[in-house]
Design a protein around this motif. Structure first.
Motif, PDB file in Angstrom:
ATOM      1  N   ARG A   1       3.351   9.972  -7.752  1.00 43.21           N
ATOM      2  CA  ARG A   1       4.123  10.121  -8.984  1.00 43.21           C
ATOM      3  C   ARG A   1       3.193  10.383 -10.164  1.00 43.21           C
ATOM      4  O   ARG A   1       3.462  11.243 -11.012  1.00 43.21           O
ATOM      5  N   LEU A   2       2.076   9.665 -10.214  1.00 40.01           N
ATOM      6  CA  LEU A   2       1.111   9.877 -11.297  1.00 40.01           C
ATOM      7  C   LEU A   2       0.517  11.288 -11.260  1.00 40.01           C
ATOM      8  O   LEU A   2       0.286  11.896 -12.317  1.00 40.01           O
ATOM      9  N   ASP A   3       0.283  11.813 -10.066  1.00 36.95           N
ATOM     10  CA  ASP A   3      -0.217  13.190  -9.957  1.00 36.95           C
ATOM     11  C   ASP A   3       0.793  14.188 -10.511  1.00 36.95           C
ATOM     12  O   ASP A   3       0.426  15.114 -11.242  1.00 36.95           O
ATOM     13  N   ARG A   4       2.056  14.005 -10.159  1.00 34.29           N
ATOM     14  CA  ARG A   4       3.093  14.900 -10.695  1.00 34.29           C
ATOM     15  C   ARG A   4       3.202  14.785 -12.203  1.00 34.29           C
ATOM     16  O   ARG A   4       3.331  15.789 -12.912  1.00 34.29           O
ATOM     17  N   ILE A   5       3.119  13.561 -12.707  1.00 36.59           N
ATOM     18  CA  ILE A   5       3.243  13.346 -14.150  1.00 36.59           C
ATOM     19  C   ILE A   5       2.053  13.932 -14.888  1.00 36.59           C
ATOM     20  O   ILE A   5       2.209  14.528 -15.962  1.00 36.59           O
ATOM     21  N   SER A   6       0.856  13.815 -14.322  1.00 37.34           N
ATOM     22  CA  SER A   6      -0.320  14.369 -15.003  1.00 37.34           C
ATOM     23  C   SER A   6      -0.226  15.887 -15.090  1.00 37.34           C
ATOM     24  O   SER A   6      -0.589  16.473 -16.113  1.00 37.34           O
TER      25      SER A   6
ATOM     26  N   VAL B   1       0.838  -1.203   0.000  1.00 31.92           N
ATOM     27  CA  VAL B   1       0.000   0.000   0.000  1.00 31.92           C
ATOM     28  C   VAL B   1       0.873   1.255   0.000  1.00 31.92           C
ATOM     29  O   VAL B   1       0.570   2.228  -0.697  1.00 31.92           O
ATOM     30  N   SER B   2       1.978   1.244   0.743  1.00 28.81           N
ATOM     31  CA  SER B   2       2.859   2.418   0.729  1.00 28.81           C
ATOM     32  C   SER B   2       3.475   2.625  -0.650  1.00 28.81           C
ATOM     33  O   SER B   2       3.646   3.772  -1.099  1.00 28.81           O
ATOM     34  N   LYS B   3       3.759   1.533  -1.348  1.00 25.37           N
ATOM     35  CA  LYS B   3       4.269   1.651  -2.721  1.00 25.37           C
ATOM     36  C   LYS B   3       3.192   2.204  -3.654  1.00 25.37           C
ATOM     37  O   LYS B   3       3.483   3.007  -4.547  1.00 25.37           O
ATOM     38  N   ILE B   4       1.953   1.797  -3.452  1.00 27.74           N
ATOM     39  CA  ILE B   4       0.844   2.303  -4.263  1.00 27.74           C
ATOM     40  C   ILE B   4       0.669   3.804  -4.034  1.00 27.74           C
ATOM     41  O   ILE B   4       0.474   4.570  -4.988  1.00 27.74           O
ATOM     42  N   ILE B   5       0.762   4.229  -2.792  1.00 28.55           N
ATOM     43  CA  ILE B   5       0.641   5.657  -2.482  1.00 28.55           C
ATOM     44  C   ILE B   5       1.741   6.444  -3.177  1.00 28.55           C
ATOM     45  O   ILE B   5       1.491   7.511  -3.761  1.00 28.55           O
ATOM     46  N   ARG B   6       2.946   5.912  -3.145  1.00 27.44           N
ATOM     47  CA  ARG B   6       4.074   6.583  -3.819  1.00 27.44           C
ATOM     48  C   ARG B   6       3.834   6.667  -5.322  1.00 27.44           C
ATOM     49  O   ARG B   6       4.058   7.712  -5.942  1.00 27.44           O
ATOM     50  N   GLU B   7       3.341   5.588  -5.918  1.00 28.73           N
ATOM     51  CA  GLU B   7       3.074   5.599  -7.360  1.00 28.73           C
ATOM     52  C   GLU B   7       1.939   6.573  -7.705  1.00 28.73           C
ATOM     53  O   GLU B   7       1.987   7.234  -8.737  1.00 28.73           O
ATOM     54  N   GLU B   8       0.936   6.678  -6.847  1.00 26.47           N
ATOM     55  CA  GLU B   8      -0.156   7.614  -7.118  1.00 26.47           C
ATOM     56  C   GLU B   8       0.323   9.060  -7.034  1.00 26.47           C
ATOM     57  O   GLU B   8      -0.106   9.904  -7.819  1.00 26.47           O
TER      58      GLU B   8
ATOM     59  N   ARG C   1       7.552  11.612 -23.498  1.00 25.00           N
ATOM     60  CA  ARG C   1       8.404  11.012 -22.470  1.00 25.00           C
ATOM     61  C   ARG C   1       7.626  10.921 -21.139  1.00 25.00           C
ATOM     62  O   ARG C   1       7.648   9.894 -20.466  1.00 25.00           O
ATOM     63  N   SER C   2       6.917  11.983 -20.784  1.00 25.76           N
ATOM     64  CA  SER C   2       6.118  11.973 -19.549  1.00 25.76           C
ATOM     65  C   SER C   2       5.000  10.936 -19.636  1.00 25.76           C
ATOM     66  O   SER C   2       4.678  10.266 -18.646  1.00 25.76           O
TER      67      SER C   2
END
Length: 147
Positions: free
Chosen positions: A98-103, A89-96, A120-121
């Protein structure tokens, strides 16, 4: 001359716990398990952690009441399962995050017309999204194998 013979088996510590209380605890644990399953299906990590913590607390209280009746490896296996779940779950939070920054980067690049940076993004975002799905799949498989 004493007529009472000593009992062969010492009285169990569980003897004082009512059957009704044990049945209610079992129902609560099944309900919490169902709620964990729903949180996994909905990919809701906040709800999953809340219900998981409640599930663990109820198991610990039950184990404390049944102290000698519960094998030690059950507690160890449950703790290992919960630690793995919390780690995922902590990895999922980190990926989410990251997805917010990328969006936001994708929006900025699209407005500026920077195609190369946008592509690239997008590729980085797709990898992050795939990792998130993979982590949810692992959680789902570990939860289903635990049942």
């Amino acid at each position: 001359m004493p007529t009472d013979l000593p009992s062969r088996r010492p009285p169990s510590g569980v003897h004082g716990i009512s059957t009704l209380r044990i049945a209610i605890t079992g129902i609560r644990l099944r309900l919490l398990g169902w709620r964990i399953e729903q949180a996994v299906e909905e990919h809701d990590h906040v709800k999953l952690l809340q219900v998981l913590n409640t599930w663990v607390a109820l198991h610990q209280r039950t184990s404390a009441l049944l102290h000698d009746e519960v094998p030690a490896n059950m507690d160890r296996d449950r703790n290992l399962f919960c630690d793995r779940l919390r780690s995922s779950v902590s990895k999922i939070i980190r990926e989410e995050r990251r997805l917010d920054r990328i969006s936001s980067r994708l929006k900025r690049d699209r407005i500026r017309g920077n195609i190369r940076s946008y592509e690239r993004s997008y590729a980085i975002g797709k990898e992050s999204y795939d990792r998130t799905l993979s982590l949810w799949r692992c959680i789902s498989m570990s939860f289903n194998s635990r049942r």
